[in-house]
Write a protein that holds these residues in place. Structure first.
Motif: not given
Length: 139
Positions: A71-73, A75-76, A91-93, A95
């Motif tokens: 799992n990561t985030k 930067d959109t 940030e969006a969650h 993988r």
């Protein structure tokens, strides 16, 4: 061979590598002492040279593959379809998925470009443990 995400099949010409291997085999044969050469059968000489110059083809052991999920985030702001720029980190969650596939054969073949090739070859990490890792990441 380094353990980093590299473009596969694009470092060396496979044809050149195999031609060089053949030249090395010829040099090796010419370097065998005459007494040893004359006292050996053709089969013994062939086996001896072959065992030194053999290039084992790559074989993927797909039945033993493993997947790792992290799992990561993300930067959109780096995505072109992000329609709203609110001026700060959004940030969006996400993988990161890594598929690890064991292989056998000459690891250097992952670096050799075959005679038929693509202008956008695959990326992967070749580990010293004999695994090909393919990363699927939103980054």
């Amino acid at each position: 061979m380094t353990e980093k995400n590299d473009t596969l099949f694009n470092q060396y010409s496979l044809s050149d590598v195999l031609r060089n291997n053949l030249a090395t085999a010829k040099d090796y044969i010419e370097g065998i002492p005459p007494e040893q050469f004359n006292n050996s059968s053709d089969d013994e000489l062939i086996e001896h040279v072959y065992s030194r110059q053999e290039v084992s083809p790559l074989e993927l052991h797909v039945d033993a593959k493993e997947a790792y999920i992290e799992n990561t985030k993300v930067d959109t702001r780096n995505y072109p379809d992000q329609s709203i720029d609110i001026g700060h980190l959004v940030e969006a969650h996400a993988r990161n998925i890594t598929i690890s596939i064991p292989f056998s054969g000459e690891a250097q073949l992952w670096e050799c470009q075959p005679s038929l090739w693509s202008s956008s070859p695959p990326n992967g990490t070749i580990r010293k443990t004999g695994h090909l890792d393919i990363d699927y990441s939103p980054l």
